[in-house]
Enzyme design. Structure first.
Site, PDB file in Angstrom:
ATOM      1  N   CYS A  10      27.893 -14.167 -32.824  1.00  0.00           N
ATOM      2  CA  CYS A  10      28.848 -13.123 -33.162  1.00  0.00           C
ATOM      3  C   CYS A  10      29.763 -13.636 -34.267  1.00  0.00           C
ATOM      4  O   CYS A  10      30.177 -14.794 -34.241  1.00  0.00           O
ATOM      5  CB  CYS A  10      29.651 -12.827 -31.901  1.00  0.00           C
ATOM      6  SG  CYS A  10      31.161 -11.986 -32.209  1.00  0.00           S
ATOM      7  N   THR A  33      32.498 -11.550 -35.329  1.00  0.00           N
ATOM      8  CA  THR A  33      33.645 -10.622 -35.363  1.00  0.00           C
ATOM      9  C   THR A  33      34.952 -11.343 -35.695  1.00  0.00           C
ATOM     10  O   THR A  33      35.786 -10.836 -36.433  1.00  0.00           O
ATOM     11  CB  THR A  33      33.762  -9.891 -34.014  1.00  0.00           C
ATOM     12  OG1 THR A  33      32.593  -9.096 -33.851  1.00  0.00           O
ATOM     13  CG2 THR A  33      34.980  -8.986 -33.956  1.00  0.00           C
ATOM     14  N   GLY A  75      29.748 -13.335 -22.976  1.00  0.00           N
ATOM     15  CA  GLY A  75      29.774 -14.116 -24.221  1.00  0.00           C
ATOM     16  C   GLY A  75      30.596 -15.375 -24.097  1.00  0.00           C
ATOM     17  O   GLY A  75      31.561 -15.461 -23.328  1.00  0.00           O
ATOM     18  N   GLY A 122      22.319 -11.689 -33.631  1.00  0.00           N
ATOM     19  CA  GLY A 122      23.296 -10.766 -33.044  1.00  0.00           C
ATOM     20  C   GLY A 122      22.827  -9.337 -33.242  1.00  0.00           C
ATOM     21  O   GLY A 122      22.151  -9.026 -34.215  1.00  0.00           O
ATOM     22  N   SER A 127      24.553  -6.831 -34.002  1.00  0.00           N
ATOM     23  CA  SER A 127      25.186  -6.147 -35.143  1.00  0.00           C
ATOM     24  C   SER A 127      24.913  -6.897 -36.440  1.00  0.00           C
ATOM     25  O   SER A 127      25.656  -6.734 -37.406  1.00  0.00           O
ATOM     26  CB  SER A 127      26.699  -6.051 -34.985  1.00  0.00           C
ATOM     27  OG  SER A 127      27.076  -5.844 -33.688  1.00  0.00           O
ATOM     28  N   THR A 137      30.843 -27.093  -4.845  1.00  0.00           N
ATOM     29  CA  THR A 137      31.064 -28.200  -3.901  1.00  0.00           C
ATOM     30  C   THR A 137      32.291 -29.015  -4.322  1.00  0.00           C
ATOM     31  O   THR A 137      33.065 -29.449  -3.476  1.00  0.00           O
ATOM     32  CB  THR A 137      29.834 -29.129  -3.777  1.00  0.00           C
ATOM     33  OG1 THR A 137      29.471 -29.575  -5.073  1.00  0.00           O
ATOM     34  CG2 THR A 137      28.650 -28.436  -3.156  1.00  0.00           C
TER      35      THR A 137
HETATM   36  P1  5GP Z   1      26.530 -15.387 -25.866  1.00  0.00           P
HETATM   37  O1  5GP Z   1      26.160 -15.485 -24.414  1.00  0.00           O
HETATM   38  O2  5GP Z   1      25.357 -15.527 -26.758  1.00  0.00           O
HETATM   39  O3  5GP Z   1      27.662 -16.297 -26.245  1.00  0.00           O
HETATM   40  O4  5GP Z   1      27.112 -13.912 -26.082  1.00  0.00           O
HETATM   41  C1  5GP Z   1      26.331 -12.779 -25.805  1.00  0.00           C
HETATM   42  C2  5GP Z   1      27.113 -11.529 -26.131  1.00  0.00           C
HETATM   43  O5  5GP Z   1      27.479 -11.484 -27.517  1.00  0.00           O
HETATM   44  C3  5GP Z   1      26.336 -10.250 -25.945  1.00  0.00           C
HETATM   45  O6  5GP Z   1      26.163  -9.904 -24.596  1.00  0.00           O
HETATM   46  C4  5GP Z   1      27.170  -9.258 -26.747  1.00  0.00           C
HETATM   47  O7  5GP Z   1      28.275  -8.782 -26.028  1.00  0.00           O
HETATM   48  C5  5GP Z   1      27.672 -10.114 -27.899  1.00  0.00           C
HETATM   49  N1  5GP Z   1      26.919  -9.863 -29.120  1.00  0.00           N
HETATM   50  C6  5GP Z   1      25.593  -9.771 -29.292  1.00  0.00           C
HETATM   51  N2  5GP Z   1      25.255  -9.558 -30.587  1.00  0.00           N
HETATM   52  C7  5GP Z   1      26.419  -9.505 -31.263  1.00  0.00           C
HETATM   53  C8  5GP Z   1      26.750  -9.282 -32.654  1.00  0.00           C
HETATM   54  O8  5GP Z   1      25.909  -9.129 -33.530  1.00  0.00           O
HETATM   55  N3  5GP Z   1      28.083  -9.260 -32.932  1.00  0.00           N
HETATM   56  C9  5GP Z   1      29.042  -9.413 -31.992  1.00  0.00           C
HETATM   57  N4  5GP Z   1      30.324  -9.341 -32.359  1.00  0.00           N
HETATM   58  N5  5GP Z   1      28.758  -9.660 -30.692  1.00  0.00           N
HETATM   59  C10 5GP Z   1      27.478  -9.697 -30.331  1.00  0.00           C
END
Ligand code: 5GP
Length: 349
Positions: free
Chosen positions: A190, A192, A224, A268, A270, A317
């Site tokens: 991500c 963002t 996440g 990701g 997005s 534990t």
């Molecule tokens: P991870 O477990 O890989 O740290 O986080 C997974 C989460 O990242 C996903 O369930 C979703 O909420 C978020 N996520 C997935 N793809 C993207 C993306 O392209 N951009 C953003 N901002 N969040 C993503």
């Protein structure tokens, strides 16, 4: 403008403090939980670790393994009804599956993901979970969308998000969600926080949102930012009822992604790469808030799941929690500056 100077923490900023315990073995720990959901009124027992609705993670192959551990998989929203029909005939336990939709229906009445979700729920009534997935759960029309889905499917359990603040957790639960997904910006692929400069450090977000959800009889799913089994334990300690994983489950045989030069792609949802594969967003906005990476092939996900469960059990534990449910009650955290000894990391084999 306003500046909140209260310190907000990530998983890596805290450690669980060990406590005197009567548990003699990890095997004595019960890591299943039974929930009764506020709006659907359903009662559900599972190991509350969930595969994310991402390409390479939310696949039927993943679900086939996770179901053996009583864990749920959210199937990606681009999965077609034909793929659903084929998979259901091949040993999928629908109890451990959620169907997923975006909110494109707000702009386009014929959008595919919503229509597929309707077909799945009609054709396979044993699918009890709906995940309504958007990057930003703060849009006013998102709340209306959740209300609409609640009206159409009064007895399904709705997972909605993502948000990171207490008032929005309450709003979504009052609007019909049962489980609110927490996390803006912590994900492994991500961007963002770099692209938009938005987010709240995940451990603090989980703690605050869990408290808010408990206050109105709802539940949260920490989504996440978990990179190690210990992070999952910390999320449970911080009050998460469920923990969702993307990157930790990516790159395995069950990802349904080809191995090229010993590596598997992961991106990701997005990202530009996701857009290249699935097409443009329907709302007219272009935003690239995800990255694409190649991960070394990690083989069977079973091995990773065993590590995860071993870590969570060990954590229980150490803090004297006989049941996963007791973890928040037993958890005392210490704030830490540096938590991992990296001296021999470069010699990893
Ligand atoms: P991870 O477990 O890989 O740290 O986080 C997974 C989460 O990242 C996903 O369930 C979703 O909420 C978020 N996520 C997935 N793809 C993207 C993306 O392209 N951009 C953003 N901002 N969040 C993503």
């Amino acid at each position: 403008m306003r500046l909140n100077t209260e310190l907000k923490l990530n998983y890596e900023d805290v450690l669980l403090q060990p406590k005197r315990s009567t548990l003699s073995s990890r095997r004595d720990v019960d890591i299943t939980r039974t929930f009764t959901f506020q709006n659907s009124k359903e009662t559900y027992t599972c190991v509350p670790i969930v595969a994310s609705n991402m390409d390479g993670v939310g696949t039927f192959s993943m679900a086939r393994v996770l179901q053996e551990y009583k864990m749920m998989t959210v199937i990606t929203k681009t999965t077609s009804i034909e793929q659903w029909k084929k998979a259901v005939g091949q040993g999928i336990k629908l109890k451990y599956i959620s169907v997923c939709t975006g909110t494109g229906k707000l702009w386009d009445d014929k959008v595919e993901d919503y229509a597929t979700m309707q077909q799945v729920l009609k054709g396979f009534p044993d699918v009890k979970f709906i995940t309504i997935d958007v990057a930003n759960g703060y849009h006013e029309n998102y709340v209306d969308f959740v209300k609409g889905v609640r009206d159409e499917f009064p007895d399904k359990t709705i997972i909605a998000g993502n948000v990171v603040t207490a008032e929005m957790v309450e709003q979504l639960i009052i609007s019909g969600a049962d489980v609110v997904k927490i996390g803006i910006g912590p994900g492994s692929v991500c961007t963002t926080r770099t692209m938009a400069g938005v987010g709240v450090p995940q451990f603090s977000a989980v703690m605050e949102c869990a408290d808010a959800a408990n206050g109105v009889g709802g539940h949260i799913m920490a989504d996440g930012g978990c990179t190690e089994p210990g992070d999952i334990a910390k999320a449970f300690g911080g009050g998460a009822h469920f923990v969702m994983l993307g990157g930790m489950l990516a790159g395995h045989n069950e990802s349904e992604v080809a191995v090229i030069d010993g590596k598997r792609e992961f991106y990701g949802m997005s990202s530009d790469r996701a857009r290249e594969i699935h097409g443009k967003r329907k709302d007219g906005y272009r935003g690239n808030e995800g990255r694409a990476v190649v991960l070394p092939d990690r083989g069977l996900v079973k091995e990773t799941l065993e590590d995860i469960l071993g870590g969570v059990r060990s954590s229980c534990t150490y803090i004297g929690a006989r049941r996963l449910k007791d973890v928040p009650k037993c958890a005392s955290f210490v704030r830490a500056n540096s938590v991992i000894n990296k001296a021999y990391e470069r010699y990893d084999i």
